[in-house]
Design a protein around this motif. Structure first.
Motif, short mmCIF file in Angstrom:
data_model
loop_
_atom_site.label_atom_id
_atom_site.label_comp_id
_atom_site.label_asym_id
_atom_site.label_seq_id
_atom_site.Cartn_x
_atom_site.Cartn_y
_atom_site.Cartn_z
N VAL A 1 0.85 -1.18 0.00
CA VAL A 1 0.00 0.00 0.00
C VAL A 1 0.89 1.24 0.00
O VAL A 1 1.85 1.32 0.77
CB VAL A 1 -0.93 0.03 1.23
CG1 VAL A 1 -1.80 1.26 1.22
CG2 VAL A 1 -1.78 -1.23 1.28
N SER A 2 0.58 2.19 -0.87
CA SER A 2 1.31 3.46 -0.92
C SER A 2 0.32 4.59 -0.74
O SER A 2 -0.75 4.60 -1.35
CB SER A 2 2.04 3.63 -2.25
OG SER A 2 2.99 2.60 -2.45
N VAL A 3 0.68 5.55 0.11
CA VAL A 3 -0.16 6.71 0.37
C VAL A 3 0.66 7.97 0.14
O VAL A 3 1.77 8.09 0.66
CB VAL A 3 -0.72 6.71 1.80
CG1 VAL A 3 -1.59 7.93 2.04
CG2 VAL A 3 -1.51 5.44 2.07
N LYS A 4 0.14 8.89 -0.66
CA LYS A 4 0.81 10.16 -0.91
C LYS A 4 -0.12 11.30 -0.50
O LYS A 4 -1.26 11.39 -0.99
CB LYS A 4 1.17 10.31 -2.39
CG LYS A 4 2.29 9.40 -2.86
CD LYS A 4 2.75 9.77 -4.27
CE LYS A 4 3.48 11.09 -4.28
NZ LYS A 4 4.09 11.38 -5.60
N GLY B 1 -6.35 15.76 -2.23
CA GLY B 1 -5.48 15.89 -1.07
C GLY B 1 -4.63 14.67 -0.81
O GLY B 1 -3.55 14.77 -0.23
N GLN B 2 -5.10 13.49 -1.22
CA GLN B 2 -4.38 12.26 -0.94
C GLN B 2 -4.66 11.22 -2.02
O GLN B 2 -5.76 11.14 -2.55
CB GLN B 2 -4.78 11.71 0.43
CG GLN B 2 -4.01 10.47 0.86
CD GLN B 2 -4.29 10.10 2.30
OE1 GLN B 2 -3.68 10.62 3.23
NE2 GLN B 2 -5.24 9.20 2.51
N ILE B 3 -3.63 10.45 -2.33
CA ILE B 3 -3.75 9.34 -3.28
C ILE B 3 -3.30 8.07 -2.57
O ILE B 3 -2.26 8.06 -1.90
CB ILE B 3 -2.90 9.57 -4.53
CG1 ILE B 3 -3.45 10.74 -5.34
CG2 ILE B 3 -2.87 8.32 -5.40
CD1 ILE B 3 -2.63 11.06 -6.57
N SER C 1 -6.96 5.17 -5.63
CA SER C 1 -8.07 5.84 -4.95
C SER C 1 -7.68 7.28 -4.65
O SER C 1 -6.69 7.54 -3.95
CB SER C 1 -8.41 5.10 -3.65
OG SER C 1 -9.51 5.71 -3.01
N LEU C 2 -8.44 8.23 -5.18
CA LEU C 2 -8.20 9.65 -4.98
C LEU C 2 -9.15 10.18 -3.92
O LEU C 2 -10.33 9.83 -3.91
CB LEU C 2 -8.41 10.42 -6.28
CG LEU C 2 -7.72 9.89 -7.54
CD1 LEU C 2 -8.09 10.74 -8.74
CD2 LEU C 2 -6.22 9.85 -7.36
#
Length: 675
Positions: free
Chosen positions: A51-54, A132-134, A154-155
């Protein structure tokens, strides 16, 4: 002992494995769960998946979804620098065959699908500056999101913004954009509106574009446990010129040139899209949610040929799509150690497709008149079991029915009735185990079996002759993955090994002047490793390194050991961030991106060369009473290298390369007044 909290966000769903049982009644929410960095980090360690979160910055000239997605392990981001064509995305090889749009990857924004029922999607209609987050999920557990879910992107729209209004301006030598924002926060409700205008002359002739976007959202707390969310998304692209791809010889001679066919046929596209969605979600001991959406998309596109033959689909395309859907799910905490979720989804699209002769930029006689229907009905079940505080097991099943129907209304001598229908009945399953063997370390292993049905566009043409390509079957994939994660006070790291075996994978049979046909290629193999490292080196200096190595090859006798076209063997990203003075909110960033060469054909006769770019940025913030100011300056492709941004696989006319821009300087200013 842990439990799940089920958001509409695909990846956040897998994050919620690390909240103790006595928090269930007080803290369970469906959509937004992560309320602190520490909770998010702990959940990441307890997830049996990659899982990657930016979290995204609020400054920059955001013109391409690839700008937001760079640096995510396993995700190959190829920008076409061509606004008539979408950014090309490939996740561990899934989606690499796409001639346009995004396939093989499930897309959603705020829990509402961006992907159509047939698995095709695009990010060009998304107001990127409002994201705001991907979150990106790759690996076996992604298959639980259904057809074409080789991965999930997922945006999430920016939320919890202080009340106020703002504006921003950004520009480069060829591009300009303007934005307005207005938002309000209250005790039991909040709303926001954002609008954007963008235009460019393009870095090549016949590459101008103009885009307008608007997004509005309302969130109301109906009771202490019941929340209603309403969203309106509107996008219009009145001008998207297409300079077309180039051959290897053309690119080497002059990568800034435009193919002669672009001017001759006035290759271009206009689009319009509007969507309304509503989500009702209940929190508490047994949370549930219902999401509904409805939208319309219109596309007009001129291709680089006349399409004059009576059996042709035409060279001037007109599409009108109505789409709608519903998704509902409910979660139960059956025992202190076991939770279960049951859900269902129904999605449908209704396309009116017409094709006309392209009389060198003018619309001519009718050559195609069809109604295309796609309907997807899914049932899914997911579970989480934690027999021990350090051990958790997550998994699930999904059953999908996908029905296509094509009604041909253009039946002429030489153009027979191409009507037909096709149905796919598929299952997906996955399970993963995560073991927290130390406070800061975890190990996971997972496996899953998924599928990818052909899209309507892929069924449209046979490799030879006329009519629908109803012989296409859904491809099947079996995935394995194992990895280690580390989360410290000032650093985090992950290392994953993956192996994917696919049967009947869809690949391009031929592609010429916008008419692309597909075939089931038999067996393929993809094996690789992914590494991601984030470190706060000093109080002023931080860096991030992402590396993906993948060996993607055919296993069928016809193309034994040939590399899959469109997939780079090596993809690397490095970012260095410096704050020279802790007393001043000024930041310097350096980014290096490398992508190895890419095969453009199944038989590997042509390759796009490796690409290397260096980018530098300067950001500054300033607070003046109630005004918040952000300044920024950026240089892309600092060394002005000639690079290939993306490829068009198996292009019969030889024009397989989409050139990337040279050095570009851009800057901007945003001003927000907070009340």
């Amino acid at each position: 002992m842990t439990h799940w909290v089920y958001p509409m966000s695909a990846v956040t769903l897998l994050f919620t494995a690390a909240v103790t049982a006595n928090e269930i009644a007080d803290d369970t929410e469906i959509e937004i769960i992560v309320v602190s960095a520490n909770q998010q980090q702990q959940a990441w360690l307890n997830t049996a998946a990659s899982v990657s979160v930016k979290t995204l910055p609020d400054a920059g000239l955001l013109i391409d979804s690839g700008q937001l997605l760079q640096g995510i392990p396993g995700l190959q981001v190829d920008s076409r620098a061509n606004f008539a064509q979408d950014t090309r995305l490939s996740l561990r090889g899934f989606g690499s065959r796409s001639a346009f749009g995004i396939r093989g990857i499930y897309l959603q924004q705020d829990g509402i699908p961006i992907s159509a029922p047939d698995g095709q999607g695009q990010l060009s209609s998304v107001l990127l500056d409002n994201i705001g987050q991907i979150e990106v999920l790759s690996g076996p557990l992604a298959v639980l999101y259904g057809n074409g879910a080789g991965g999930v992107i997922s945006l999430s729209t920016r939320e919890q913004i202080p009340g106020g209004f703002g504006s921003s301006i950004a520009a480069s030598e060829q591009q300009q954009q303007y934005q307005l924002r207005l938002n309000q926060q209250a005790e039991r409700y909040n709303w926001q509106v954002a609008a954007k205008h963008f235009e460019t002359d393009g870095f090549r002739p016949h590459a101008a574009a103009r885009k307008q976007q608007l997004q509005a959202g309302w969130q109301q707390l109906l009771t202490d446990e019941l929340t209603l969310k309403l969203n309106i998304n509107w996008a219009k692209d009145p001008r998207l010129q297409d300079p077309l791809s180039l051959s290897v010889a053309q690119w080497r001679n002059d990568p800034t040139q435009t193919a002669t066919q672009a001017e001759l046929f006035d290759t271009s596209k206009t689009t319009a899209q509007r969507q309304l969605s509503a989500t009702l979600q209940h929190s508490g001991q047994a949370p549930w949610q219902i999401a509904l959406w409805q939208g319309k998309r219109e596309v007009n596109q001129r291709l680089a040929f006349t399409g004059e033959a009576i059996s042709s689909a035409g060279g001037d395309i007109a599409l009108e799509r109505d789409y709608y859907g519903i998704n509902a799910q409910k979660k139960w905490q059956l025992t202190p150690t076991f939770s279960s979720l049951l859900g269902g989804a129904w999605v449908k699209s209704d396309d009116l497709r017409r094709g006309y002769v392209n009389q060198f930029g003018q619309r001519g006689e009718l050559r195609r008149d069809e109604v295309n229907l796609a309907e997807n009905r899914d049932l899914y079940w997911r579970f989480s079991y934690q027999p021990h505080s350090a051990l958790s097991i997550d998994g699930g099943l999904r059953y999908s029915e996908l029905h296509y129907q094509i009604r041909d209304n253009f039946i002429q001598p030489g153009n027979p009735d191409d009507s037909g229908d096709k149905s796919y009945y598929q299952q997906a399953a996955a399970i993963g185990l995560n073991y927290r063997f130390a406070e800061q370390w975890s190990w996971f292993i997972s496996t899953g079996k998924g599928f990818e049905a052909p899209t309507l566009a892929e069924l449209a043409y046979k490799p030879q002759g006329t009519g629908l390509n109803l012989a296409l079957e859904a491809s099947q994939n079996q995935q394995w993955e194992s990895g280690i994660k580390y989360q410290g006070q000032t650093s985090s790291a992950s290392f994953s090994l993956f192996s994917i075996r696919s049967n009947d994978e869809l690949l391009v049979a031929s592609s010429n002047n916008g008419r692309t046909s597909y075939r089931n290629a038999g067996n393929t193999a993809r094996d690789g490793i992914e590494l991601n490292l984030k470190q706060q080196l000093t109080t002023k200096l931080a860096h991030e390194l992402s590396l993906t190595l993948v060996d993607a090859r055919f296993q069928s006798a016809e193309l034994k050991d040939k590399r899959l076209p469109g997939v780079a063997k090596t993809d690397a990203y490095w970012q260095l961030r410096l704050q020279p003075s802790l007393q001043l909110p000024v930041y310097l960033e350096w980014r290096t991106l490398y992508r190895s060469r890419i095969a453009t054909t199944d038989n590997n006769t042509e390759f796009a060369p490796a690409a290397l770019t260096f980018d530098a940025s300067l950001y500054a913030k300033q607070q003046l009473s109630r005004w918040q100011l952000n300044y920024w300056l950026k240089v892309d492709n600092l060394t002005d290298r000639d690079n290939v941004g993306a490829v068009v696989v198996n292009q019969a006319n030889g024009r397989a390369l989409e050139p990337a821009p040279g050095r570009q300087l851009s800057g901007g200013l945003s001003m927000d007044y907070l009340w």
